[in-house]
Write an enzyme that holds these catalytic residues in place. Structure first.
Site, PDB file in Angstrom:
ATOM      1  N   SER A  21       0.773  -1.382  -0.040  1.00 31.03           N
ATOM      2  CA  SER A  21       0.018   0.042   0.167  1.00 31.03           C
ATOM      3  C   SER A  21       0.896   1.113  -0.003  1.00 31.03           C
ATOM      4  O   SER A  21       1.373   1.737  -0.918  1.00 31.03           O
ATOM      5  CB  SER A  21      -0.791  -0.260   1.228  1.00 31.03           C
ATOM      6  OG  SER A  21      -2.061   1.001   1.362  1.00 31.03           O
TER       7      SER A  21
ATOM      8  N   ASP B 234      19.197  -8.655   7.832  1.00 25.78           N
ATOM      9  CA  ASP B 234      18.723  -7.792   8.897  1.00 25.78           C
ATOM     10  C   ASP B 234      17.650  -7.509   8.368  1.00 25.78           C
ATOM     11  O   ASP B 234      17.081  -7.474   7.410  1.00 25.78           O
ATOM     12  CB  ASP B 234      19.583  -6.692   8.894  1.00 25.78           C
ATOM     13  CG  ASP B 234      20.730  -6.999   9.664  1.00 25.78           C
ATOM     14  OD1 ASP B 234      20.619  -6.844  11.160  1.00 25.78           O
ATOM     15  OD2 ASP B 234      21.415  -8.434   9.461  1.00 25.78           O
TER      16      ASP B 234
END
Length: 353
Positions: A42, A225
């Site tokens: 979005s 990460d």
């Protein structure tokens, strides 16, 4: 600081996505920090596309281009004169001139929530337009479907199956990003061919199934990460009592549910790793980090997500810059070394079986 590589996971949240604008703006200051992949949903997909297209130009020029793209994106959102709802209402019913002038004084976003309970985006007729398409195509650097710079993964929800679909590489096109940001009460579904089936599928906002999708970032060639930029607050201590507050909290829980499920799964895997129960298994023990400002988000509500006034966007940007600055000061040394999020505190009831 030695060079470090991370993946970014960008949540969606309408106008609140300007918080991630500020976060990304601050992260781009750090020349030692390399962004290997981006997963966005979005508003997170919009931010991710703007960031990717800029960084694809190379290091120094790319950081400058990424900033230009992000500034352009949110300036256009803030200044957008979206009068289509007013024109549409005028076409459906006659209005006295005084009331017509009154409606034009206010952004349609201020009362669009009530309209969506009565009308569908398919009722717009010839007045329908998705304003985000122009925003994306007018970016200073608009090519985010290339193989340069960080990978881009964009999540959308297939209307027919209810399943998530992640668009990446050449598939991360303007229609894919529009699909990821397609709230069905505001926009008509975006239709895109599925090359696996040859079938044209309709897509809605990716927040229903992956906000954001973390699994594309588990690939072996990417760094461990994952830095999640949170838009929707994880916690609200105050019990909602009014109808509007109850609906706001339902909205937040719904759009956080996919992320919570993914975090719970990661926590389970981490527990197995800690007990050495995944030895010699092709499983990745990712390192998790979050950049958020739950205090700010608790001061806002879900309705402000569809009211992208310049004042709100600037406030969100500054908050994002500050949150990223705090994260770097507190956790830069943890990157590529260890988690900076205590998943055990989020899921104290979970134990491996």
């Amino acid at each position: 600081m030695k060079d470090k590589s991370i993946n970014l996971a960008l949540q969606g949240g309408g106008a609140h996505g300007a918080f991630a604008w500020g976060v990304l703006d601050r992260l781009l200051d750090e020349r030692w920090l390399r962004i290997s992949a981006i997963s966005g949903t979005s508003a997170g997909a919009l931010n991710g596309a703007a960031l990717k297209a800029g960084l694809a130009r190379g290091d120094r020029a790319g950081r400058r281009a990424a900033r230009e793209n992000l500034d352009c994106l949110w300036n256009q959102v803030g200044q957008m004169s979206d009068n289509r709802v007013v024109r549409w209402m005028h076409s459906l019913m006659p209005m006295p001139r005084g009331f017509q002038r009154l409606t034009e004084m206010f952004s349609p976003a201020a009362w669009v929530d009530n309209l969506t309970r009565i009308f569908s985006p398919y009722d717009y007729g010839p007045f329908y337009v998705n304003p985000l398409e122009t925003v994306l195509r007018d970016l200073p650097y608009a090519d985010f479907s290339n193989d340069r710079g960080p990978e881009l993964h964009v999540a959308a929800t297939c209307v027919r199956t209810g399943h998530i679909r992640v668009f990446t590489g050449e598939g991360a096109t303007v229609p894919a990003v529009l699909a990821s940001a397609c709230l069905p009460t505001l926009f008509q579904a975006i239709e895109i061919e599925n090359p696996a089936t040859g079938r044209i599928e309709a897509y809605w906002d990716g927040g229903y199934t992956g906000n954001p999708a973390l699994f594309p970032l588990y690939r072996p060639h990417l760094p461990r990460d994952i830095v999640i930029v949170n838009i929707n607050p994880m916690l609200r201590d105050t019990l909602p009592r009014s109808p509007a507050d109850i609906q706001d909290r339902v909205n937040e829980i719904s759009f956080n549910s996919s992320l919570v499920s993914q975090l719970r799964a990661i926590h389970f895997v981490k527990e197995l790793f800690s007990e050495n129960r995944l030895a010699n298994r092709a499983m990745k023990n990712v390192l998790l980090h979050m950049i958020m400002d739950d205090k700010l988000m608790n001061d806002l509500n879900a309705r402000s997500k569809v009211m992208p006034g310049p004042g709100l966007l600037q406030r969100m940007r500054e908050a994002g810059q500050q949150a990223a600055d705090t994260f770097l000061a507190d956790h830069a040394d943890a990157l590529n070394e260890r988690d900076s999020v205590d998943l055990g505190a989020l899921f104290p009831d979970q134990t491996p079986r």
